[in-house]
Design a protein around this motif. Structure first.
Motif, PDB file in Angstrom:
ATOM      1  N   VAL A 189       0.842  -1.202   0.000  1.00 43.94           N
ATOM      2  CA  VAL A 189       0.000   0.000   0.000  1.00 43.94           C
ATOM      3  C   VAL A 189       0.876   1.251   0.000  1.00 43.94           C
ATOM      4  CG1 VAL A 189      -1.636   1.347   1.383  1.00 43.94           C
ATOM      5  CG2 VAL A 189      -2.006  -1.105   1.049  1.00 43.94           C
ATOM      6  N   LEU A 190       1.876   1.290   0.855  1.00 40.63           N
ATOM      7  CA  LEU A 190       2.750   2.476   0.935  1.00 40.63           C
ATOM      8  C   LEU A 190       3.567   2.646  -0.347  1.00 40.63           C
ATOM      9  CD1 LEU A 190       3.799   2.176   4.681  1.00 40.63           C
ATOM     10  CD2 LEU A 190       2.152   3.788   3.665  1.00 40.63           C
ATOM     11  N   GLU A 191       3.957   1.556  -0.964  1.00 37.02           N
ATOM     12  CA  GLU A 191       4.645   1.638  -2.259  1.00 37.02           C
ATOM     13  C   GLU A 191       3.709   2.241  -3.311  1.00 37.02           C
ATOM     14  OE1 GLU A 191       6.171  -1.601  -5.462  1.00 37.02           O
ATOM     15  OE2 GLU A 191       6.956  -1.834  -3.429  1.00 37.02           O
ATOM     16  N   ASN A 192       2.456   1.811  -3.313  1.00 38.69           N
ATOM     17  CA  ASN A 192       1.477   2.370  -4.254  1.00 38.69           C
ATOM     18  C   ASN A 192       1.237   3.856  -3.986  1.00 38.69           C
ATOM     19  OD1 ASN A 192       1.203  -0.133  -5.482  1.00 38.69           O
ATOM     20  ND2 ASN A 192      -0.683  -0.643  -4.412  1.00 38.69           N
ATOM     21  N   LEU A 193       1.161   4.236  -2.713  1.00 41.37           N
ATOM     22  CA  LEU A 193       0.980   5.651  -2.383  1.00 41.37           C
ATOM     23  C   LEU A 193       2.178   6.476  -2.843  1.00 41.37           C
ATOM     24  CD1 LEU A 193      -0.561   5.358   1.195  1.00 41.37           C
ATOM     25  CD2 LEU A 193      -1.755   6.008  -0.912  1.00 41.37           C
ATOM     26  N   GLN A 194       3.384   5.934  -2.650  1.00 37.99           N
ATOM     27  CA  GLN A 194       4.588   6.647  -3.103  1.00 37.99           C
ATOM     28  C   GLN A 194       4.580   6.787  -4.619  1.00 37.99           C
ATOM     29  OE1 GLN A 194       7.073   8.342  -1.353  1.00 37.99           O
ATOM     30  NE2 GLN A 194       7.329   9.051  -3.446  1.00 37.99           N
ATOM     31  N   SER A 195       4.132   5.769  -5.319  1.00 39.90           N
ATOM     32  CA  SER A 195       4.043   5.852  -6.781  1.00 39.90           C
ATOM     33  C   SER A 195       3.067   6.941  -7.198  1.00 39.90           C
ATOM     34  CB  SER A 195       3.599   4.511  -7.372  1.00 39.90           C
ATOM     35  OG  SER A 195       4.602   3.539  -7.190  1.00 39.90           O
ATOM     36  N   ALA A 196       1.949   7.055  -6.477  1.00 40.99           N
ATOM     37  CA  ALA A 196       0.980   8.113  -6.785  1.00 40.99           C
ATOM     38  C   ALA A 196       1.593   9.485  -6.546  1.00 40.99           C
ATOM     39  CB  ALA A 196      -0.282   7.931  -5.938  1.00 40.99           C
ATOM     40  N   LEU A 197       2.289   9.658  -5.429  1.00 36.99           N
ATOM     41  CA  LEU A 197       2.946  10.945  -5.159  1.00 36.99           C
ATOM     42  C   LEU A 197       3.971  11.272  -6.243  1.00 36.99           C
ATOM     43  CD1 LEU A 197       3.509  10.781  -1.285  1.00 36.99           C
ATOM     44  CD2 LEU A 197       1.847  12.207  -2.521  1.00 36.99           C
ATOM     45  N   SER A 198       4.762  10.295  -6.621  1.00 40.83           N
ATOM     46  CA  SER A 198       5.776  10.506  -7.661  1.00 40.83           C
ATOM     47  C   SER A 198       5.148  10.904  -8.990  1.00 40.83           C
ATOM     48  CB  SER A 198       6.631   9.252  -7.843  1.00 40.83           C
ATOM     49  OG  SER A 198       7.363   8.986  -6.670  1.00 40.83           O
ATOM     50  N   ALA A 199       4.004  10.300  -9.298  1.00 37.56           N
ATOM     51  CA  ALA A 199       3.325  10.589 -10.571  1.00 37.56           C
ATOM     52  C   ALA A 199       2.864  12.033 -10.667  1.00 37.56           C
ATOM     53  CB  ALA A 199       2.133   9.648 -10.758  1.00 37.56           C
ATOM     54  N   ILE A 200       2.653  12.683  -9.534  1.00 38.05           N
ATOM     55  CA  ILE A 200       2.211  14.085  -9.552  1.00 38.05           C
ATOM     56  C   ILE A 200       3.294  15.018  -9.008  1.00 38.05           C
ATOM     57  CG2 ILE A 200      -0.259  13.543  -9.489  1.00 38.05           C
ATOM     58  CD1 ILE A 200      -0.217  14.115  -6.462  1.00 38.05           C
ATOM     59  N   ASP A 201       4.534  14.530  -8.979  1.00 36.64           N
ATOM     60  CA  ASP A 201       5.681  15.311  -8.497  1.00 36.64           C
ATOM     61  C   ASP A 201       5.457  15.874  -7.100  1.00 36.64           C
ATOM     62  OD1 ASP A 201       7.229  14.893 -10.831  1.00 36.64           O
ATOM     63  OD2 ASP A 201       6.170  16.520 -11.850  1.00 36.64           O
ATOM     64  N   ALA A 202       4.866  15.063  -6.233  1.00 39.14           N
ATOM     65  CA  ALA A 202       4.595  15.470  -4.860  1.00 39.14           C
ATOM     66  C   ALA A 202       5.395  14.589  -3.904  1.00 39.14           C
ATOM     67  CB  ALA A 202       3.099  15.377  -4.564  1.00 39.14           C
ATOM     68  N   ALA A 203       5.358  14.970  -2.640  1.00 35.20           N
ATOM     69  CA  ALA A 203       6.048  14.244  -1.583  1.00 35.20           C
ATOM     70  C   ALA A 203       5.124  14.167  -0.367  1.00 35.20           C
ATOM     71  CB  ALA A 203       7.349  14.976  -1.222  1.00 35.20           C
ATOM     72  N   PRO A 204       5.487  13.376   0.633  1.00 33.35           N
ATOM     73  CA  PRO A 204       4.631  13.303   1.816  1.00 33.35           C
ATOM     74  C   PRO A 204       4.292  14.666   2.426  1.00 33.35           C
ATOM     75  CG  PRO A 204       6.189  11.511   1.870  1.00 33.35           C
ATOM     76  CD  PRO A 204       6.586  12.399   0.705  1.00 33.35           C
ATOM     77  N   CYS A 205       5.193  15.637   2.318  1.00 33.86           N
ATOM     78  CA  CYS A 205       4.918  16.962   2.889  1.00 33.86           C
ATOM     79  C   CYS A 205       3.725  17.640   2.215  1.00 33.86           C
ATOM     80  CB  CYS A 205       6.148  17.852   2.817  1.00 33.86           C
ATOM     81  SG  CYS A 205       6.679  18.264   1.138  1.00 33.86           S
ATOM     82  N   ASN A 206       3.322  17.186   1.051  1.00 35.30           N
ATOM     83  CA  ASN A 206       2.187  17.777   0.330  1.00 35.30           C
ATOM     84  C   ASN A 206       0.851  17.127   0.686  1.00 35.30           C
ATOM     85  OD1 ASN A 206       4.627  17.697  -2.023  1.00 35.30           O
ATOM     86  ND2 ASN A 206       3.685  19.669  -1.580  1.00 35.30           N
ATOM     87  N   ILE A 207       0.873  16.057   1.470  1.00 30.81           N
ATOM     88  CA  ILE A 207      -0.367  15.362   1.840  1.00 30.81           C
ATOM     89  C   ILE A 207      -1.136  16.214   2.843  1.00 30.81           C
ATOM     90  CG2 ILE A 207      -1.391  13.293   2.861  1.00 30.81           C
ATOM     91  CD1 ILE A 207       1.258  11.829   2.063  1.00 30.81           C
TER      92      ILE A 207
END
Length: 135
Positions: free
Chosen positions: A59-77
């Motif tokens: 799940v966390l790998e999938n979430l990281q992939s989603a963040l990467s796809a939109i050029d975002a990072a955890p700080c943007n959540i």
């Protein structure tokens, strides 16, 4: 407004910061991304792990992939919602340290919900996010 949400833990509310999230996140509504709930379905189509620890990793790998796809990072959540089958203090003891590591110090607003079932019988956890788009 900033490219990352502002975080608030008012003294008139329980101190959520001590357990790794914020009571309030203020995001710029001009550019928000709503990431669908991610479950432990690996991108390569392999089998779903049978443990909560294994499923959290996917799940966390999938979430990281989603963040990467939109050029975002955890700080943007701005917000995360966690849905868990058989939500107990023991399952939280497995999930929360992994979520905290993923968030790397960011403390978005967070909601945990115990559910009877998810999209398939083998799934134990699902996490969705609202992300403030950077820049």
């Amino acid at each position: 407004m900033s490219a990352t949400p502002a975080r608030l833990n008012p003294t008139t509310m329980p101190d959520a910061g001590t357990v790794g999230y914020s009571q309030i996140s203020i995001a710029d509504a001009n550019r928000l991304a709503f990431v669908s709930g991610q479950v432990a379905w690996p991108a390569d189509g392999s089998a779903v792990p049978d443990t909560l620890n294994g499923q959290m990793s996917v799940v966390l790998e999938n979430l990281q992939s989603a963040l990467s796809a939109i050029d975002a990072a955890p700080c943007n959540i701005a917000q995360m919602r966690i849905y868990m089958v058989d939500l107990t203090s023991q399952s939280l003891d497995v999930a929360m340290p992994m979520i905290a590591a993923f968030l790397d110090g960011t403390q978005p607003s967070l909601t945990g919900v115990g559910v009877a079932a998810l999209a398939a019988p083998e799934l134990l956890v699902e996490i969705e996010m609202v992300v403030q788009m950077p820049g």
